[in-house]
Write a protein that holds these residues in place. Sequence first.
Motif, PDB file in Angstrom:
ATOM      1  N   GLY A  48       0.786  -1.228   0.000  1.00 37.08           N
ATOM      2  CA  GLY A  48       0.000   0.000   0.000  1.00 37.08           C
ATOM      3  C   GLY A  48       0.817   1.276   0.000  1.00 37.08           C
ATOM      4  N   GLN A  49       2.145   1.143  -0.024  1.00 39.38           N
ATOM      5  CA  GLN A  49       3.022   2.308  -0.027  1.00 39.38           C
ATOM      6  C   GLN A  49       3.665   2.473  -1.403  1.00 39.38           C
ATOM      7  OE1 GLN A  49       5.753   2.541   3.292  1.00 39.38           O
ATOM      8  NE2 GLN A  49       4.479   1.105   4.440  1.00 39.38           N
ATOM      9  N   THR A  50       4.086   3.686  -1.697  1.00 36.64           N
ATOM     10  CA  THR A  50       4.837   3.941  -2.917  1.00 36.64           C
ATOM     11  C   THR A  50       6.288   3.600  -2.638  1.00 36.64           C
ATOM     12  OG1 THR A  50       3.319   5.660  -3.635  1.00 36.64           O
ATOM     13  CG2 THR A  50       5.528   5.696  -4.589  1.00 36.64           C
ATOM     14  N   ILE A  51       6.822   2.681  -3.446  1.00 40.80           N
ATOM     15  CA  ILE A  51       8.199   2.235  -3.255  1.00 40.80           C
ATOM     16  C   ILE A  51       8.941   2.261  -4.586  1.00 40.80           C
ATOM     17  CG2 ILE A  51       7.560   0.737  -1.322  1.00 40.80           C
ATOM     18  CD1 ILE A  51       8.081  -1.656  -3.283  1.00 40.80           C
ATOM     19  N   SER A  52      10.248   2.162  -4.520  1.00 37.39           N
ATOM     20  CA  SER A  52      11.095   1.989  -5.696  1.00 37.39           C
ATOM     21  C   SER A  52      11.733   0.620  -5.605  1.00 37.39           C
ATOM     22  CB  SER A  52      12.186   3.055  -5.751  1.00 37.39           C
ATOM     23  OG  SER A  52      11.628   4.324  -5.951  1.00 37.39           O
ATOM     24  N   ILE A  53      11.721  -0.091  -6.715  1.00 32.91           N
ATOM     25  CA  ILE A  53      12.393  -1.388  -6.770  1.00 32.91           C
ATOM     26  C   ILE A  53      13.456  -1.333  -7.843  1.00 32.91           C
ATOM     27  CG2 ILE A  53      10.448  -2.727  -5.879  1.00 32.91           C
ATOM     28  CD1 ILE A  53       9.911  -3.554  -8.840  1.00 32.91           C
ATOM     29  N   GLU A  54      14.447  -2.213  -7.707  1.00 33.15           N
ATOM     30  CA  GLU A  54      15.558  -2.250  -8.651  1.00 33.15           C
ATOM     31  C   GLU A  54      15.829  -3.700  -9.010  1.00 33.15           C
ATOM     32  OE1 GLU A  54      18.894   0.075  -7.356  1.00 33.15           O
ATOM     33  OE2 GLU A  54      20.273  -1.228  -8.446  1.00 33.15           O
ATOM     34  N   GLY A  55      15.967  -3.952 -10.296  1.00 29.11           N
ATOM     35  CA  GLY A  55      16.258  -5.307 -10.732  1.00 29.11           C
ATOM     36  C   GLY A  55      16.294  -5.414 -12.241  1.00 29.11           C
ATOM     37  N   ARG A  56      16.290  -6.651 -12.733  1.00 32.54           N
ATOM     38  CA  ARG A  56      16.366  -6.927 -14.177  1.00 32.54           C
ATOM     39  C   ARG A  56      14.961  -6.928 -14.764  1.00 32.54           C
ATOM     40  NH1 ARG A  56      15.577 -11.144 -17.020  1.00 32.54           N
ATOM     41  NH2 ARG A  56      15.462 -12.547 -15.256  1.00 32.54           N
ATOM     42  N   PHE A  57      14.788  -6.221 -15.886  1.00 34.61           N
ATOM     43  CA  PHE A  57      13.476  -6.065 -16.517  1.00 34.61           C
ATOM     44  C   PHE A  57      13.229  -7.124 -17.581  1.00 34.61           C
ATOM     45  CE2 PHE A  57      10.805  -4.091 -19.870  1.00 34.61           C
ATOM     46  CZ  PHE A  57       9.643  -3.962 -19.133  1.00 34.61           C
ATOM     47  N   ASP A  58      12.017  -7.632 -17.598  1.00 33.93           N
ATOM     48  CA  ASP A  58      11.539  -8.550 -18.633  1.00 33.93           C
ATOM     49  C   ASP A  58      10.060  -8.237 -18.871  1.00 33.93           C
ATOM     50  OD1 ASP A  58      11.539 -10.549 -20.534  1.00 33.93           O
ATOM     51  OD2 ASP A  58      12.206 -12.123 -19.160  1.00 33.93           O
ATOM     52  N   HIS A  59       9.422  -8.985 -19.754  1.00 37.15           N
ATOM     53  CA  HIS A  59       8.021  -8.710 -20.058  1.00 37.15           C
ATOM     54  C   HIS A  59       7.228 -10.000 -20.183  1.00 37.15           C
ATOM     55  CE1 HIS A  59       7.720  -9.904 -24.354  1.00 37.15           C
ATOM     56  NE2 HIS A  59       9.028  -9.779 -24.271  1.00 37.15           N
ATOM     57  N   ILE A  60       5.912  -9.849 -20.153  1.00 39.42           N
ATOM     58  CA  ILE A  60       4.979 -10.955 -20.377  1.00 39.42           C
ATOM     59  C   ILE A  60       4.099 -10.543 -21.548  1.00 39.42           C
ATOM     60  CG2 ILE A  60       3.076 -12.315 -19.417  1.00 39.42           C
ATOM     61  CD1 ILE A  60       4.206 -11.597 -16.616  1.00 39.42           C
ATOM     62  N   GLY A  61       4.289 -11.192 -22.671  1.00 45.14           N
ATOM     63  CA  GLY A  61       3.447 -10.967 -23.842  1.00 45.14           C
ATOM     64  C   GLY A  61       3.478  -9.559 -24.414  1.00 45.14           C
ATOM     65  N   GLY A  62       4.527  -8.813 -24.175  1.00 45.47           N
ATOM     66  CA  GLY A  62       4.622  -7.464 -24.720  1.00 45.47           C
ATOM     67  C   GLY A  62       3.643  -6.487 -24.090  1.00 45.47           C
ATOM     68  N   GLU A  63       2.996  -6.891 -23.013  1.00 43.05           N
ATOM     69  CA  GLU A  63       1.981  -6.052 -22.378  1.00 43.05           C
ATOM     70  C   GLU A  63       2.321  -5.727 -20.919  1.00 43.05           C
ATOM     71  OE1 GLU A  63      -2.816  -6.280 -21.508  1.00 43.05           O
ATOM     72  OE2 GLU A  63      -1.875  -7.815 -22.735  1.00 43.05           O
ATOM     73  N   HIS A  64       2.787  -6.716 -20.197  1.00 46.00           N
ATOM     74  CA  HIS A  64       3.077  -6.562 -18.776  1.00 46.00           C
ATOM     75  C   HIS A  64       4.582  -6.669 -18.553  1.00 46.00           C
ATOM     76  CE1 HIS A  64      -1.211  -7.133 -18.282  1.00 46.00           C
ATOM     77  NE2 HIS A  64      -1.116  -8.293 -18.916  1.00 46.00           N
ATOM     78  N   GLY A  65       5.052  -6.020 -17.512  1.00 48.22           N
ATOM     79  CA  GLY A  65       6.467  -6.070 -17.175  1.00 48.22           C
ATOM     80  C   GLY A  65       6.721  -6.932 -15.957  1.00 48.22           C
ATOM     81  N   VAL A  66       7.958  -7.356 -15.819  1.00 49.30           N
ATOM     82  CA  VAL A  66       8.409  -8.109 -14.657  1.00 49.30           C
ATOM     83  C   VAL A  66       9.787  -7.566 -14.289  1.00 49.30           C
ATOM     84  CG1 VAL A  66       9.029 -10.364 -13.719  1.00 49.30           C
ATOM     85  CG2 VAL A  66       7.265 -10.203 -15.478  1.00 49.30           C
ATOM     86  N   VAL A  67       9.956  -7.224 -13.019  1.00 51.87           N
ATOM     87  CA  VAL A  67      11.270  -6.837 -12.516  1.00 51.87           C
ATOM     88  C   VAL A  67      11.708  -7.934 -11.553  1.00 51.87           C
ATOM     89  CG1 VAL A  67      12.604  -5.155 -11.192  1.00 51.87           C
ATOM     90  CG2 VAL A  67      10.815  -4.377 -12.768  1.00 51.87           C
ATOM     91  N   THR A  68      12.831  -8.573 -11.867  1.00 53.25           N
ATOM     92  CA  THR A  68      13.376  -9.610 -10.999  1.00 53.25           C
ATOM     93  C   THR A  68      14.406  -8.960 -10.091  1.00 53.25           C
ATOM     94  OG1 THR A  68      13.017 -11.274 -12.704  1.00 53.25           O
ATOM     95  CG2 THR A  68      14.522 -11.852 -10.906  1.00 53.25           C
ATOM     96  N   LEU A  69      14.097  -8.953  -8.785  1.00 51.53           N
ATOM     97  CA  LEU A  69      15.002  -8.365  -7.803  1.00 51.53           C
ATOM     98  C   LEU A  69      16.246  -9.225  -7.659  1.00 51.53           C
ATOM     99  CD1 LEU A  69      12.382  -7.438  -5.046  1.00 51.53           C
ATOM    100  CD2 LEU A  69      13.120  -6.086  -7.013  1.00 51.53           C
ATOM    101  N   ASP A  70      17.259  -8.703  -7.015  1.00 54.24           N
ATOM    102  CA  ASP A  70      18.505  -9.438  -6.815  1.00 54.24           C
ATOM    103  C   ASP A  70      18.276 -10.767  -6.099  1.00 54.24           C
ATOM    104  OD1 ASP A  70      19.876  -7.398  -8.056  1.00 54.24           O
ATOM    105  OD2 ASP A  70      20.460  -6.430  -6.179  1.00 54.24           O
ATOM    106  N   SER A  71      17.240 -10.821  -5.269  1.00 50.67           N
ATOM    107  CA  SER A  71      16.929 -12.040  -4.524  1.00 50.67           C
ATOM    108  C   SER A  71      16.272 -13.113  -5.390  1.00 50.67           C
ATOM    109  CB  SER A  71      15.988 -11.707  -3.368  1.00 50.67           C
ATOM    110  OG  SER A  71      14.733 -11.277  -3.881  1.00 50.67           O
ATOM    111  N   GLY A  72      15.851 -12.732  -6.614  1.00 48.71           N
ATOM    112  CA  GLY A  72      15.144 -13.666  -7.482  1.00 48.71           C
ATOM    113  C   GLY A  72      13.634 -13.496  -7.427  1.00 48.71           C
ATOM    114  N   LEU A  73      13.131 -12.667  -6.526  1.00 50.63           N
ATOM    115  CA  LEU A  73      11.702 -12.400  -6.407  1.00 50.63           C
ATOM    116  C   LEU A  73      11.227 -11.571  -7.596  1.00 50.63           C
ATOM    117  CD1 LEU A  73       9.114 -12.476  -4.617  1.00 50.63           C
ATOM    118  CD2 LEU A  73       9.918 -10.322  -3.628  1.00 50.63           C
TER     119      LEU A  73
END
Length: 127
Positions: A48-73
């Motif tokens: 429920g809070q505004t946060i910043s995340i950092e990680g490797r970017f990927d996508h799902i079907g050219g529509e949704h994004g996925v950021v994989t954190l250093d932990s693998g989450l």
Amino acid sequence: MAPVNRLAPLLLVFAAACGHALAPAARSGSPDRSANALDWGDLDKLAGQTISIEGRFDHIGGEHGVVTLDSGLNVYLPNIHLYLRGKPWFDYLNKRVVVRGLLRTEGCEIPGYTGPSLISVDSFRIE
């Protein structure tokens, strides 16, 4: 010892344990929480809070994004194609990014996926 002086060592320990600094939020006076989470439980505390995340970017079907954190989450970015419309966002694939938005930990908006997600993305940049 003054009460403030007793708190100083605790604050230093807390800051070291978090492994990140808190920076002012762009739109409000509240702090921007940065998360290099080790697991879902770490993010659950920030729901429920505004946060910043950092990680490797990927996508799902050219529509949704996925950021994989250093932990693998994986942290999902529903409808990122709308936020990045007109930008060459496929150039960001497999690159390290920093994304800021509202954290949702219950129920992902992407059909077939569960996990934490950032909705209402405020910023997206390559690190």
